[in-house]
Design a protein around this motif. Structure first.
Motif, PDB file in Angstrom:
ATOM      1  N   PRO A 757       8.955   0.384  32.117  1.00 24.92           N
ATOM      2  CA  PRO A 757       8.892   0.402  33.589  1.00 24.92           C
ATOM      3  C   PRO A 757       7.569  -0.104  34.138  1.00 24.92           C
ATOM      4  CG  PRO A 757       9.972   2.388  32.784  1.00 24.92           C
ATOM      5  CD  PRO A 757       9.477   1.654  31.578  1.00 24.92           C
ATOM      6  N   LEU A 758       6.449   0.329  33.551  1.00 28.75           N
ATOM      7  CA  LEU A 758       5.160  -0.164  34.015  1.00 28.75           C
ATOM      8  C   LEU A 758       4.897  -1.582  33.533  1.00 28.75           C
ATOM      9  CD1 LEU A 758       2.614   2.809  33.727  1.00 28.75           C
ATOM     10  CD2 LEU A 758       3.480   1.717  35.793  1.00 28.75           C
ATOM     11  N   GLY A 759       5.287  -1.870  32.299  1.00 23.40           N
ATOM     12  CA  GLY A 759       5.027  -3.195  31.745  1.00 23.40           C
ATOM     13  C   GLY A 759       5.705  -4.308  32.517  1.00 23.40           C
ATOM     14  N   ASP A 760       6.832  -4.029  33.136  1.00 28.88           N
ATOM     15  CA  ASP A 760       7.522  -5.042  33.929  1.00 28.88           C
ATOM     16  C   ASP A 760       6.854  -5.281  35.280  1.00 28.88           C
ATOM     17  OD1 ASP A 760       9.382  -5.490  31.976  1.00 28.88           O
ATOM     18  OD2 ASP A 760      10.822  -4.046  32.765  1.00 28.88           O
ATOM     19  N   ARG A 761       5.863  -4.473  35.623  1.00 27.62           N
ATOM     20  CA  ARG A 761       5.140  -4.609  36.891  1.00 27.62           C
ATOM     21  C   ARG A 761       3.668  -4.916  36.608  1.00 27.62           C
ATOM     22  NH1 ARG A 761       9.214  -0.982  37.380  1.00 27.62           N
ATOM     23  NH2 ARG A 761      10.403  -0.939  39.341  1.00 27.62           N
ATOM     24  N   GLY A 762       3.431  -5.849  35.721  1.00 27.86           N
ATOM     25  CA  GLY A 762       2.069  -6.114  35.270  1.00 27.86           C
ATOM     26  C   GLY A 762       1.117  -6.559  36.356  1.00 27.86           C
ATOM     27  N   ASP A 763       1.607  -7.282  37.373  1.00 27.40           N
ATOM     28  CA  ASP A 763       0.712  -7.762  38.429  1.00 27.40           C
ATOM     29  C   ASP A 763       0.732  -6.855  39.659  1.00 27.40           C
ATOM     30  OD1 ASP A 763       3.275  -8.340  39.189  1.00 27.40           O
ATOM     31  OD2 ASP A 763       2.865 -10.383  39.854  1.00 27.40           O
ATOM     32  N   TRP A 764       1.291  -5.666  39.534  1.00 25.94           N
ATOM     33  CA  TRP A 764       1.270  -4.686  40.619  1.00 25.94           C
ATOM     34  C   TRP A 764      -0.027  -3.894  40.570  1.00 25.94           C
ATOM     35  CZ3 TRP A 764       6.059  -1.686  42.533  1.00 25.94           C
ATOM     36  CH2 TRP A 764       7.145  -2.547  42.723  1.00 25.94           C
ATOM     37  N   PRO A 765      -0.530  -3.439  41.743  1.00 31.04           N
ATOM     38  CA  PRO A 765      -1.568  -2.406  41.716  1.00 31.04           C
ATOM     39  C   PRO A 765      -1.026  -1.145  41.044  1.00 31.04           C
ATOM     40  CG  PRO A 765      -1.442  -3.433  43.881  1.00 31.04           C
ATOM     41  CD  PRO A 765      -0.257  -3.935  43.102  1.00 31.04           C
ATOM     42  N   LEU A 766      -1.835  -0.535  40.195  1.00 26.39           N
ATOM     43  CA  LEU A 766      -1.361   0.603  39.411  1.00 26.39           C
ATOM     44  C   LEU A 766      -0.873   1.737  40.312  1.00 26.39           C
ATOM     45  CD1 LEU A 766      -0.953   1.984  36.696  1.00 26.39           C
ATOM     46  CD2 LEU A 766      -3.369   2.639  36.724  1.00 26.39           C
ATOM     47  N   LEU A 767      -1.529   1.957  41.447  1.00 26.11           N
ATOM     48  CA  LEU A 767      -1.113   3.020  42.357  1.00 26.11           C
ATOM     49  C   LEU A 767       0.329   2.825  42.805  1.00 26.11           C
ATOM     50  CD1 LEU A 767      -1.760   5.479  44.135  1.00 26.11           C
ATOM     51  CD2 LEU A 767      -2.668   3.895  45.845  1.00 26.11           C
ATOM     52  N   LEU A 768       0.695   1.617  43.210  1.00 29.48           N
ATOM     53  CA  LEU A 768       2.061   1.364  43.668  1.00 29.48           C
ATOM     54  C   LEU A 768       3.052   1.362  42.515  1.00 29.48           C
ATOM     55  CD1 LEU A 768       1.439  -1.411  46.347  1.00 29.48           C
ATOM     56  CD2 LEU A 768       1.629   1.064  46.649  1.00 29.48           C
ATOM     57  N   LEU A 770       2.891   3.211  39.814  1.00 31.99           N
ATOM     58  CA  LEU A 770       3.174   4.611  39.499  1.00 31.99           C
ATOM     59  C   LEU A 770       4.070   5.241  40.551  1.00 31.99           C
ATOM     60  CD1 LEU A 770      -0.336   5.824  38.257  1.00 31.99           C
ATOM     61  CD2 LEU A 770       1.731   5.534  36.873  1.00 31.99           C
ATOM     62  N   ALA A 771       3.836   4.933  41.825  1.00 34.94           N
ATOM     63  CA  ALA A 771       4.676   5.493  42.876  1.00 34.94           C
ATOM     64  C   ALA A 771       6.124   5.039  42.741  1.00 34.94           C
ATOM     65  CB  ALA A 771       4.125   5.098  44.246  1.00 34.94           C
ATOM     66  N   ALA A 772       6.327   3.791  42.254  1.00 32.97           N
ATOM     67  CA  ALA A 772       7.683   3.262  42.118  1.00 32.97           C
ATOM     68  C   ALA A 772       8.387   3.777  40.874  1.00 32.97           C
ATOM     69  CB  ALA A 772       7.638   1.738  42.098  1.00 32.97           C
ATOM     70  N   THR A 773       7.645   3.990  39.797  1.00 37.05           N
ATOM     71  CA  THR A 773       8.272   4.363  38.515  1.00 37.05           C
ATOM     72  C   THR A 773       8.216   5.854  38.220  1.00 37.05           C
ATOM     73  OG1 THR A 773       6.191   3.929  37.332  1.00 37.05           O
ATOM     74  CG2 THR A 773       7.746   2.099  37.543  1.00 37.05           C
ATOM     75  N   ARG A 815       8.998 -13.936  48.632  1.00 36.42           N
ATOM     76  CA  ARG A 815       9.734 -13.088  47.694  1.00 36.42           C
ATOM     77  C   ARG A 815       9.141 -11.680  47.666  1.00 36.42           C
ATOM     78  NH1 ARG A 815       9.040 -14.312  42.622  1.00 36.42           N
ATOM     79  NH2 ARG A 815       7.297 -15.760  42.981  1.00 36.42           N
ATOM     80  N   GLU A 816       9.998 -10.706  47.425  1.00 37.99           N
ATOM     81  CA  GLU A 816       9.558  -9.322  47.387  1.00 37.99           C
ATOM     82  C   GLU A 816       8.641  -9.087  46.199  1.00 37.99           C
ATOM     83  OE1 GLU A 816      11.826  -5.172  46.639  1.00 37.99           O
ATOM     84  OE2 GLU A 816      12.534  -6.304  48.372  1.00 37.99           O
ATOM     85  N   TRP A 817       7.616  -8.242  46.410  1.00 39.96           N
ATOM     86  CA  TRP A 817       6.652  -7.978  45.350  1.00 39.96           C
ATOM     87  C   TRP A 817       6.549  -6.468  45.128  1.00 39.96           C
ATOM     88  CZ3 TRP A 817       0.901 -10.094  45.521  1.00 39.96           C
ATOM     89  CH2 TRP A 817       0.302  -9.868  44.269  1.00 39.96           C
ATOM     90  N   THR A 818       5.674  -5.800  45.863  1.00 41.87           N
ATOM     91  CA  THR A 818       5.462  -4.362  45.638  1.00 41.87           C
ATOM     92  C   THR A 818       6.125  -3.508  46.718  1.00 41.87           C
ATOM     93  OG1 THR A 818       3.394  -4.293  46.895  1.00 41.87           O
ATOM     94  CG2 THR A 818       3.246  -4.895  44.569  1.00 41.87           C
ATOM     95  N   ARG A 819       7.084  -4.048  47.409  1.00 40.66           N
ATOM     96  CA  ARG A 819       7.727  -3.332  48.517  1.00 40.66           C
ATOM     97  C   ARG A 819       8.272  -1.980  48.060  1.00 40.66           C
ATOM     98  NH1 ARG A 819      10.181  -4.644  53.462  1.00 40.66           N
ATOM     99  NH2 ARG A 819      11.964  -3.306  53.967  1.00 40.66           N
ATOM    100  N   GLU A 820       8.836  -1.942  46.857  1.00 39.00           N
ATOM    101  CA  GLU A 820       9.398  -0.685  46.353  1.00 39.00           C
ATOM    102  C   GLU A 820       8.333   0.398  46.248  1.00 39.00           C
ATOM    103  OE1 GLU A 820      11.624   1.012  42.301  1.00 39.00           O
ATOM    104  OE2 GLU A 820      10.982  -1.091  42.446  1.00 39.00           O
ATOM    105  N   GLY A 821       7.162   0.033  45.750  1.00 38.43           N
ATOM    106  CA  GLY A 821       6.093   1.017  45.644  1.00 38.43           C
ATOM    107  C   GLY A 821       5.566   1.458  46.991  1.00 38.43           C
TER     108      GLY A 821
END
Length: 881
Positions: A757-768, A770-773, A815-821
């Motif tokens: 779950p985290l590995g698939d979001r490698g270019d996300w800020p870690l805070l977001l 974690l909030a998403a996963t 394109r959507e990026w960190t919207r989920e977080g």
């Protein structure tokens, strides 16, 4: 967004509601400051002295707040970027990927690989006796005839490589063939098979000594003179096998005229010769000439199948044991009628059917063999096929392809296990020994040639060829350390190590450094390596590059084990070389070298700690200290050394110098250098709060790294505890960690491969991410970030971080990026009216940004993420009465 106008800074409400009563600078403490200010108010209007004093004090307080904010901002800098300057970030993501790749290549499923090669030497199954000792391998090449029994064995068991017919025709046409290949690939066996065939059907067919080996000390010119003079009573039609020692310092390879002279002498005598050479710079001119040819490796899968069938038939009592089944000469009777379709892979046997060369002659005959009446041989063959594909057996072998001698041993081990003479553990141990034996042969007696005089005279040894002699072994070591890196990086590292080995071998001389002798294909062949296209990290971006790997997962660990456990004098130059790699600015080099240094330290922790870990841990540059921390963590990955590593890290965190405490913090961030997560956080807090927070930056960085581990909830709980601590240093450690959590991308700190779950979001800020996963942690994450937003000294940096998070909702192309977080975090972060007003102000500021203005559409979309529809309707109804 809200309709009311807002100022350029967030409007602080009269009494903001604190989500954590223990938050630093929470309203009660802020209220106390307002009371203190009231006591300093002027006594009466117009009192200029009192008014000036109050203004000065207010100005001083404002300056102190600004200084506190500047100190806080400075502590949020990247602690790894001290060498590179404030504005140039380090490539932490590339370092993480390089470390992960290095660990994968050295993780062969064994803790402290141990192998006693004498076990293989004593292993006898049936009537098999396989010698794999490098010290004995060279003894077979001596002057004299090849026994008829060996020629018969070659005829029965040799598996012809692809292109064999082309090689035979070249030998028949020119009388001389220079056959190149890597040692151990079956090149000498193929040479003997060629000579046996061409001499049997030519003038030497009736000669019992028709194939002869030539002493390696003899050169091509000496052999030509011997053949032309007919020395020793040798008959016409003789075949000669010569393997000259071209790697000896002072030995010059034959030139074209020497080869022409030998070919002419052979033609006069109706004879043939095959000169076997190792691919490399010395032999390349020979292989590029008219007599040169590359010997393809034997098809080892077919070789194993044939050898395994032979072993089972021999032990099972098959009437055709020995690979026979008719006369051996019958198997060659129809060679003159070969049709050589597709480079000789398909032949007409003259008996109404085709057969393939790669399968071997015994494989063809085996089709006509009948198993015993009870069918047990057929069942054994089925079980053998299943055992060959057993994942545990495959992992134990650890080689992508087997060379002929290895295939012999592997087949013997499988047959012995199937027949009950070899147990499961003995089978796996023998399979693991294949890579260890290869490593042993690569290094045994490499520098003995330096001590020997040049051939033909009694002069002192010539040592000017040390660089050429050591380069192949240096390349193998570099590949074991840097496998998976670019070919150019491995080659450059190999040349550095070649220099160190040469200087260590002959400190009184300056070794030559050849500049145009590299041959990438030779490096691959001599090191059992393979190239592959892949991604290389350059300045934070991934570009396509040519990578290089060993052809087998077991080889890197086997090479390091052989190097460190058997060759003690080589440790000094290797240590110097690893220190050079520690300074390399490319993470693909320095991090892989650090992982290898950790593996070497495991094999001798006393030496590794004294020569590598401790000196680099106290180095003035962060890059060297990171190298030491990574090596320590790699050693902690072995249960046998975990306790020692934890003791070292604990001592450094308590009593070490500033450099040692910094290194201890980096080691703790991997999560394996303390007994528990609480112990890890205690040690990081101890480092971070000491000396007025001198090392708070590196401590906070490693607190954030721990948030990628399963014990993430424990880390968040401790962060909340630190925000309520009475000591301002603990509060700062928490606040800096929270802000860094929002500014750090996942792939900068995550060790997991993509697919998690985290590995698939490698270019996300870690805070977001974690909030998403991890939805169960969203409330804790929001509370902590709210605290940073509502604390004076961290407010500015936290608001900048929040702006970065908001801009990451979608990519530049829409394109959507960190919207989920953001959809998970923002509602919890803006639960109160005061928080929503502040978000409204921030969004409007982003819309007015001259460099990167936020569109109104995106601003409204972010507002809708933060404020649920029901709440928006309620606020609109309240505002309109």
């Amino acid at each position: 967004m809200a309709d009311e106008a807002v100022a350029d800074r967030p409007a602080e409400p009269a009494a903001p509601k604190a989500k954590d009563a223990g938050s630093p600078e929470a309203p009660p403490r802020g209220g106390a400051r307002r009371d203190d200010n009231a006591k300093d108010a002027p006594d009466a209007p117009g009192s200029s002295d009192t008014s000036d004093s109050a203004d000065a004090e207010a100005a001083e307080r404002e300056k102190e707040r600004e200084r506190a904010a500047d100190r806080f901002k400075d502590r949020t800098r990247d602690p790894l970027a001290e060498e590179q300057g404030e504005e140039e970030p380090t490539d932490a993501a590339a370092a993480t990927r390089a470390r992960r790749s290095g660990q994968k290549l050295l993780a062969s499923g064994r803790d402290l690989i141990g192998f006693d090669r004498s076990d293989v030497g004593r292993l006898h199954i049936g009537d098999i006796n396989i010698g794999l000792d490098a010290r004995r391998s060279g003894l077979s090449m001596r002057d004299g005839p090849v026994p008829e029994e060996e020629l018969l064995r070659i005829r029965r068991t040799h598996i012809e490589p692809e292109g064999y017919v082309r090689l035979r025709r070249a030998l028949e046409a020119r009388r001389l063939l220079v056959l190149g290949g890597a040692p151990g690939t079956g090149r000498a066996s193929t040479a003997l098979a060629l000579l046996e065939e061409v001499t049997r059907v030519a003038e030497g067919g009736r000669n019992s000594e028709r194939v002869r080996r030539v002493d390696p000390e003899r050169g091509v010119r000496e052999l030509a003179g011997k053949v032309a003079a007919g020395e020793g009573g040798q008959l016409r039609g003789t075949g000669y096998l010569l393997e000259p020692a071209l790697d000896r310092p002072g030995t010059l390879p034959p030139d074209g005229m020497d080869l022409d002279q030998l070919a002419s002498a052979l033609a006069e005598q109706g004879s043939y010769a095959v000169v076997v050479v190792s691919v490399g710079s010395a032999a390349n001119p020979l292989l590029a000439g008219r007599y040169g040819a590359i010997c393809p490796p034997a098809p080892t899968r077919e070789l194993v199948a044939v050898r395994l069938r032979q072993r089972l038939e021999e032990e099972h009592g098959d009437p055709a044991r020995g690979g026979g089944g008719g006369s051996a000469q019958d198997g060659h009777a129809d060679r003159d009628r070969d049709t050589d379709q597709d480079e000789g892979r398909t032949r007409d046997t003259g008996q109404g059917g085709d057969r393939t060369l790669d399968g071997g002659r015994d494989q063809d005959r085996s089709q006509d063999r009948r198993p015993d009446d009870d069918g047990s041989l057929s069942r054994l063959l089925e079980r053998a096929a299943e055992l060959r594909e057993d994942p545990e057996v495959t992992e134990a072998v650890g080689l992508d392809d087997l060379r002929p001698a290895e295939a012999e041993l592997f087949a013997s081990l499988l047959a012995g296990h199937l027949l009950g003479s070899v147990g499961r553990e003995e089978l796996l141990s023998g399979c693991r020994g294949l890579a260890a034996v290869q490593a042993y042969e690569w290094f045994a007696g490499v520098d003995r040639a330096l001590a020997a005089p040049p051939p033909g005279d009694g002069r002192a040894p010539v040592r000017s060829g040390t660089a050429a002699l050591f380069h192949p072994v240096a390349f193998r070591i570099a590949l074991a350390v840097l496998g998976g890196a670019s070919h150019s990086a491995v080659s450059a590292a190999a040349h550095l190590l070649t220099w160190e080995l040469s200087v260590q071998s002959d400190p009184d001389s300056t070794p030559a450094r050849p500049l145009f002798c590299d041959d990438p294909e030779s490096d691959l062949a001599l090191s059992r390596a393979r190239p592959a296209d892949g991604a290389v990290d350059v300045a934070g971006a991934e570009v396509t590059g040519r990578l290089i790997f060993y052809r087998g997962a077991a080889l890197p660990a086997a090479v390091l084990a052989e190097l460190w456990d058997r060759h003690f004098p080589v440790r000094a130059p290797v240590v110097r070389w690893l220190r050079l790699l520690a300074d390399d600015p490319r993470p693909q080099v320095s991090m892989r070298a650090a992982v290898a240094a950790g593996e070497l330290s495991v094999r001798d922790f006393e030496h590794g700690y004294a020569e590598l870990v401790r000196p680099l841990a106290e180095a003035p540059t962060p890059r060297r200290r990171v190298f030491a921390a990574t090596a320590l963590d790699q050693a902690a990955g072995h249960a046998s050394h975990r306790r020692a590593v934890r003791k070292v890290v604990e001592d450094w965190s308590r009593h070490g110098t500033p450099a040692l405490r910094w290194t201890a913090a980096m080691a703790l961030g991997y999560g394996r250098s303390a007994d528990s997560m609480d112990d890890t956080l205690d040690a990081l807090a101890r480092i971070g709060v000491r000396d007025d927070g001198e090392q708070l930056a590196v401590a906070s960085l490693n607190v954030v790294r721990l948030l990628t581990l399963p014990e993430c909830a424990t880390v968040l709980r401790r962060l909340a505890d630190w925000t309520g601590h009475r000591g301002e240093e603990y509060q700062d450690l928490a606040l800096v960690s929270i802000v860094r959590l929002a500014l750090t991308d996942v792939d900068e700190v995550l060790d997991d491969e993509p697919g998690t779950p985290l590995g698939d979001r490698g270019d996300w800020p870690l805070l977001l991410a974690l909030a998403a996963t991890r939805p169960e942690l969203t409330g804790k994450l929001a509370d902590l970030f709210w605290t940073a937003l509502n604390t004076a000294r961290s407010r500015d940096v936290a608001f900048d971080a929040l702006e970065t998070l908001l801009r990451s909702a979608s990519r530049k192309d829409g394109r959507e990026w960190t919207r989920e977080g953001l959809a998970a975090l923002l509602p919890a972060l803006t639960a109160e009216e005061h928080d929503r007003r502040r978000l409204d102000w921030l969004l409007q500021r982003m819309m007015r940004d001259q460099d990167r203005p936020l569109t109104e559409e995106r601003a409204r979309a972010l507002w809708r993420l933060a404020v649920p529809a029901r709440q928006r309707r309620s606020e609109e109804e309240e505002s309109h009465g």
